[in-house]
Design a protein around this motif. Structure first.
Motif, PDB file in Angstrom:
ATOM      1  N   ARG A   7       0.840  -1.198   0.000  1.00  0.00           N
ATOM      2  CA  ARG A   7       0.000   0.000   0.000  1.00  0.00           C
ATOM      3  C   ARG A   7       0.880   1.255   0.000  1.00  0.00           C
ATOM      4  NH1 ARG A   7      -3.612  -0.793   5.158  1.00  0.00           N
ATOM      5  NH2 ARG A   7      -5.213   0.484   4.130  1.00  0.00           N
ATOM      6  N   PRO A   8       0.744   2.116  -0.991  1.00  0.00           N
ATOM      7  CA  PRO A   8       1.591   3.307  -1.069  1.00  0.00           C
ATOM      8  C   PRO A   8       1.078   4.463  -0.216  1.00  0.00           C
ATOM      9  CG  PRO A   8       0.201   3.182  -3.004  1.00  0.00           C
ATOM     10  CD  PRO A   8      -0.091   1.945  -2.202  1.00  0.00           C
ATOM     11  N   PHE A   9       2.021   5.174   0.390  1.00  0.00           N
ATOM     12  CA  PHE A   9       1.734   6.435   1.063  1.00  0.00           C
ATOM     13  C   PHE A   9       2.501   7.504   0.299  1.00  0.00           C
ATOM     14  CE2 PHE A   9       2.441   9.920   3.996  1.00  0.00           C
ATOM     15  CZ  PHE A   9       1.198  10.070   4.596  1.00  0.00           C
ATOM     16  N   VAL A  10       1.778   8.371  -0.389  1.00  0.00           N
ATOM     17  CA  VAL A  10       2.403   9.392  -1.229  1.00  0.00           C
ATOM     18  C   VAL A  10       2.351  10.731  -0.506  1.00  0.00           C
ATOM     19  CG1 VAL A  10       2.397  10.548  -3.462  1.00  0.00           C
ATOM     20  CG2 VAL A  10       1.688   8.146  -3.295  1.00  0.00           C
ATOM     21  N   TYR A  11       3.524  11.307  -0.270  1.00  0.00           N
ATOM     22  CA  TYR A  11       3.617  12.587   0.431  1.00  0.00           C
ATOM     23  C   TYR A  11       4.054  13.664  -0.543  1.00  0.00           C
ATOM     24  CZ  TYR A  11       5.500  16.235   3.483  1.00  0.00           C
ATOM     25  OH  TYR A  11       5.789  17.441   4.087  1.00  0.00           O
ATOM     26  N   LEU A  12       3.271  14.735  -0.621  1.00  0.00           N
ATOM     27  CA  LEU A  12       3.616  15.858  -1.497  1.00  0.00           C
ATOM     28  C   LEU A  12       4.646  16.735  -0.787  1.00  0.00           C
ATOM     29  CD1 LEU A  12       3.010  17.281  -4.201  1.00  0.00           C
ATOM     30  CD2 LEU A  12       1.356  18.692  -2.946  1.00  0.00           C
ATOM     31  N   SER A  13       5.887  16.598  -1.193  1.00  0.00           N
ATOM     32  CA  SER A  13       6.981  17.377  -0.627  1.00  0.00           C
ATOM     33  C   SER A  13       7.278  18.547  -1.563  1.00  0.00           C
ATOM     34  CB  SER A  13       8.206  16.478  -0.435  1.00  0.00           C
ATOM     35  OG  SER A  13       9.245  17.151   0.232  1.00  0.00           O
ATOM     36  N   ALA A  14       8.544  18.913  -1.727  1.00  0.00           N
ATOM     37  CA  ALA A  14       8.888  20.040  -2.602  1.00  0.00           C
ATOM     38  C   ALA A  14      10.378  20.051  -2.886  1.00  0.00           C
ATOM     39  CB  ALA A  14       8.480  21.366  -1.957  1.00  0.00           C
ATOM     40  N   GLU A  15      10.733  20.571  -4.044  1.00  0.00           N
ATOM     41  CA  GLU A  15      12.133  20.867  -4.343  1.00  0.00           C
ATOM     42  C   GLU A  15      12.512  22.145  -3.595  1.00  0.00           C
ATOM     43  OE1 GLU A  15      14.279  19.153  -5.818  1.00  0.00           O
ATOM     44  OE2 GLU A  15      13.458  18.022  -7.518  1.00  0.00           O
ATOM     45  N   ASP A  16      13.779  22.265  -3.232  1.00  0.00           N
ATOM     46  CA  ASP A  16      14.254  23.452  -2.528  1.00  0.00           C
ATOM     47  C   ASP A  16      14.564  24.548  -3.544  1.00  0.00           C
ATOM     48  OD1 ASP A  16      15.315  25.327  -0.854  1.00  0.00           O
ATOM     49  OD2 ASP A  16      17.072  24.154  -0.266  1.00  0.00           O
ATOM     50  N   ILE A  17      13.539  25.368  -3.859  1.00  0.00           N
ATOM     51  CA  ILE A  17      13.712  26.418  -4.865  1.00  0.00           C
ATOM     52  C   ILE A  17      13.198  27.776  -4.382  1.00  0.00           C
ATOM     53  CG2 ILE A  17      13.493  24.803  -6.802  1.00  0.00           C
ATOM     54  CD1 ILE A  17      10.596  25.962  -7.099  1.00  0.00           C
ATOM     55  N   SER A  18      12.679  27.848  -3.166  1.00  0.00           N
ATOM     56  CA  SER A  18      11.903  29.028  -2.783  1.00  0.00           C
ATOM     57  C   SER A  18      12.606  30.012  -1.850  1.00  0.00           C
ATOM     58  CB  SER A  18      10.584  28.591  -2.137  1.00  0.00           C
ATOM     59  OG  SER A  18      10.840  27.723  -1.045  1.00  0.00           O
ATOM     60  N   GLN A  19      13.783  29.637  -1.329  1.00  0.00           N
ATOM     61  CA  GLN A  19      14.485  30.574  -0.458  1.00  0.00           C
ATOM     62  C   GLN A  19      15.168  31.661  -1.283  1.00  0.00           C
ATOM     63  OE1 GLN A  19      16.736  28.724   2.910  1.00  0.00           O
ATOM     64  NE2 GLN A  19      16.365  26.826   1.769  1.00  0.00           N
ATOM     65  N   PRO A  20      15.338  32.865  -0.761  1.00  0.00           N
ATOM     66  CA  PRO A  20      14.939  33.379   0.553  1.00  0.00           C
ATOM     67  C   PRO A  20      13.544  33.986   0.580  1.00  0.00           C
ATOM     68  CG  PRO A  20      16.252  35.029  -0.543  1.00  0.00           C
ATOM     69  CD  PRO A  20      16.150  33.855  -1.508  1.00  0.00           C
ATOM     70  N   ILE A  21      12.774  33.870  -0.529  1.00  0.00           N
ATOM     71  CA  ILE A  21      11.431  34.445  -0.553  1.00  0.00           C
ATOM     72  C   ILE A  21      10.545  33.769   0.484  1.00  0.00           C
ATOM     73  CG2 ILE A  21       9.383  34.810  -1.987  1.00  0.00           C
ATOM     74  CD1 ILE A  21      11.229  34.915  -4.408  1.00  0.00           C
ATOM     75  N   VAL A  22      10.692  32.458   0.599  1.00  0.00           N
ATOM     76  CA  VAL A  22       9.953  31.676   1.584  1.00  0.00           C
ATOM     77  C   VAL A  22      10.933  31.254   2.679  1.00  0.00           C
ATOM     78  CG1 VAL A  22       8.671  29.531   1.956  1.00  0.00           C
ATOM     79  CG2 VAL A  22       8.298  30.864  -0.128  1.00  0.00           C
ATOM     80  N   PRO A  23      10.540  31.335   3.944  1.00  0.00           N
ATOM     81  CA  PRO A  23      11.439  30.952   5.038  1.00  0.00           C
ATOM     82  C   PRO A  23      11.969  29.536   4.876  1.00  0.00           C
ATOM     83  CG  PRO A  23       9.536  32.095   5.917  1.00  0.00           C
ATOM     84  CD  PRO A  23       9.259  31.877   4.449  1.00  0.00           C
ATOM     85  N   ALA A  24      13.209  29.325   5.328  1.00  0.00           N
ATOM     86  CA  ALA A  24      13.848  28.013   5.222  1.00  0.00           C
ATOM     87  C   ALA A  24      13.059  26.933   5.947  1.00  0.00           C
ATOM     88  CB  ALA A  24      15.268  28.079   5.777  1.00  0.00           C
ATOM     89  N   ARG A  25      12.304  27.316   6.952  1.00  0.00           N
ATOM     90  CA  ARG A  25      11.566  26.324   7.734  1.00  0.00           C
ATOM     91  C   ARG A  25      10.540  25.583   6.886  1.00  0.00           C
ATOM     92  NH1 ARG A  25      12.803  22.804  10.604  1.00  0.00           N
ATOM     93  NH2 ARG A  25      11.419  22.084  12.251  1.00  0.00           N
ATOM     94  N   TYR A  26      10.101  26.200   5.798  1.00  0.00           N
ATOM     95  CA  TYR A  26       9.155  25.532   4.902  1.00  0.00           C
ATOM     96  C   TYR A  26       9.767  24.252   4.342  1.00  0.00           C
ATOM     97  CZ  TYR A  26       6.969  24.376   0.455  1.00  0.00           C
ATOM     98  OH  TYR A  26       6.412  23.690  -0.592  1.00  0.00           O
ATOM     99  N   ILE A  27      10.924  24.377   3.698  1.00  0.00           N
ATOM    100  CA  ILE A  27      11.530  23.201   3.070  1.00  0.00           C
ATOM    101  C   ILE A  27      12.085  22.249   4.118  1.00  0.00           C
ATOM    102  CG2 ILE A  27      13.878  24.105   2.748  1.00  0.00           C
ATOM    103  CD1 ILE A  27      11.782  22.069   0.205  1.00  0.00           C
ATOM    104  N   GLU A  28      12.536  22.778   5.244  1.00  0.00           N
ATOM    105  CA  GLU A  28      13.052  21.921   6.306  1.00  0.00           C
ATOM    106  C   GLU A  28      11.974  20.983   6.836  1.00  0.00           C
ATOM    107  OE1 GLU A  28      16.449  25.048   7.997  1.00  0.00           O
ATOM    108  OE2 GLU A  28      14.682  24.558   9.203  1.00  0.00           O
ATOM    109  N   THR A  29      10.775  21.521   7.083  1.00  0.00           N
ATOM    110  CA  THR A  29       9.704  20.672   7.608  1.00  0.00           C
ATOM    111  C   THR A  29       9.230  19.665   6.569  1.00  0.00           C
ATOM    112  OG1 THR A  29       8.142  22.471   7.074  1.00  0.00           O
ATOM    113  CG2 THR A  29       8.875  22.275   9.364  1.00  0.00           C
ATOM    114  N   LYS A  30       9.276  20.054   5.286  1.00  0.00           N
ATOM    115  CA  LYS A  30       8.916  19.112   4.227  1.00  0.00           C
ATOM    116  C   LYS A  30       9.882  17.927   4.220  1.00  0.00           C
ATOM    117  CE  LYS A  30       5.411  20.825   1.770  1.00  0.00           C
ATOM    118  NZ  LYS A  30       4.170  20.054   1.446  1.00  0.00           N
ATOM    119  N   HIS A  31      11.171  18.201   4.283  1.00  0.00           N
ATOM    120  CA  HIS A  31      12.170  17.138   4.228  1.00  0.00           C
ATOM    121  C   HIS A  31      12.275  16.370   5.541  1.00  0.00           C
ATOM    122  CE1 HIS A  31      14.314  19.112   0.532  1.00  0.00           C
ATOM    123  NE2 HIS A  31      13.076  18.712   0.294  1.00  0.00           N
ATOM    124  N   GLU A  32      11.960  17.027   6.659  1.00  0.00           N
ATOM    125  CA  GLU A  32      11.875  16.305   7.932  1.00  0.00           C
ATOM    126  C   GLU A  32      10.758  15.272   7.873  1.00  0.00           C
ATOM    127  OE1 GLU A  32      11.378  19.261  10.915  1.00  0.00           O
ATOM    128  OE2 GLU A  32      13.443  20.006  10.758  1.00  0.00           O
TER     129      GLU A  32
END
Length: 342
Positions: free
Chosen positions: A166-191
């Motif tokens: 059974r697959p669990f698909v998580y929508l994460s993100a590539e790290d492309i948004s800093q510094p416009i978006v805070p680093a915590r966004y991508i950090e929590t995605k990858h965590e």
């Protein structure tokens, strides 16, 4: 068309990407249930209700509170988690949907690196930020509950043997948004990726897939994003045509990032995606400050944008029980390969 998965649960199916997943899944013959905090069916930015919406079961639930949706999980063959936020203040989403440029600029200009939200009580921490709650903890709660669910045996066998992964698909993100978006966004995605990977490591009956889109666009649902998507696509195309060894804007940014980095990562390592760590996740596993922002900017120049329907199609392929080879990180390049467009 034969359904690839008999029934799926989409967390956040009335959102931008979640709705595209629901639509694509229905087109492949899947049965789709969506849960969201409102429980409202999807509507376009102009308030229209597409015909396909009536074929989805819409449920109100809190992803951080398993009691509100645990009854659904034994009946599904796969789960897709799509909820998340770029900014602590979610008002930017309405501005994006309606193409309100002034409000959009205002949302990003007035962003804060940390904030609180109403989900904090779920883990007994009133100060938990929206990034932790939406991007990371909600996915972990759903994944944990999914793992604990026992699939319903539709053949009514007393001791059914489940061989389907059974697959669990998580929508994460590539790290492309800093510094416009805070680093915590991508950090929590990858965590979230790291912790989901560790959680499912001991459960061979489940498969983790981490979808990492870059800038996701749609001409009608996100009209304000289209010009930026065109510029990024042009940049990525130009970078791809430049011979190896010739300095490019992205290579200069990576070089500067490697010099400012306070971690042991080399410039070549910074070019790759963060791995799934075996150690507990923390912000210290990511390049900090200026180095992180420079590498993120370099990624933005070289990773092309992707249409929301292509993301949804790649997710549906990842849900196919026959595609056990699709697991772990799936970036833009891999998504294009999955849908036959590379």
């Amino acid at each position: 068309m034969e359904p690839l998965v008999q029934k799926i649960l989409v967390v956040g199916g009335n959102g931008f990407i979640g709705s595209a997943v629901c639509r694509a899944a229905l087109a492949r013959g899947m049965q789709v249930t969506s849960i969201s905090s409102s429980g409202r069916p999807f509507r376009t930015p102009k308030g229209h209700t597409p015909a396909w919406v009536s074929k989805v079961e819409w449920r109100k639930a809190d992803a951080l509170n398993p009691e509100t949706y645990a009854d659904l999980l034994p009946n599904v063959d796969g789960v897709v988690h799509t909820i998340g936020t770029l900014l602590e203040d979610g008002s930017y989403k309405a501005a994006l949907a309606h193409g309100d440029i002034p409000k959009l600029f205002g949302a990003f200009a007035g962003r804060s690196d940390r904030g609180t939200n109403s989900f904090g009580h779920a883990d007994g921490d009133a100060r938990k930020s929206t990034y932790e709650a939406l991007n990371r903890d909600s996915a972990l709660r759903v994944c944990e509950t999914f793992v604990m669910s026992k699939p319903v045996d539709h053949d009514n066998n007393e001791n059914p043997v489940t061989t389907q992964v059974r697959p669990f698909v998580y929508l994460s993100a590539e790290d492309i948004s800093q510094p416009i978006v805070p680093a915590r966004y991508i950090e929590t995605k990858h965590e979230a990726e790291q912790r989901i990977s560790r959680l499912l490591h001991d459960y061979p009956g489940f498969r983790a897939v981490f979808i990492r889109p870059s800038l996701v666009y749609h001409a009608h649902q996100r009209p304000s994003v289209s010009p930026l998507a065109a510029l990024i696509d042009l940049s990525a195309s130009l970078h791809a045509r430049i011979p190896t060894g010739v300095p490019t804007p992205s290579s200069v940014l990576r070089m500067l990032g490697s010099k400012f980095s306070s971690t042991s990562s080399s410039s070549s390592e910074a070019h790759t995606r963060p791995p799934i760590y075996d150690t507990p996740a923390s912000s210290s596993t990511f390049p900090s400050g200026l180095a992180s922002a420079l590498n993120s900017m370099a990624n933005a120049l070289t990773i092309p944008p992707i249409h929301v329907d292509h993301v949804a199609e790649a997710i549906c392929i990842a849900l196919d029980p026959r595609r056990t080879d699709v697991k772990g990180v799936v970036g833009v390049k891999e998504m294009r390969e999955l849908i036959g467009w590379s």
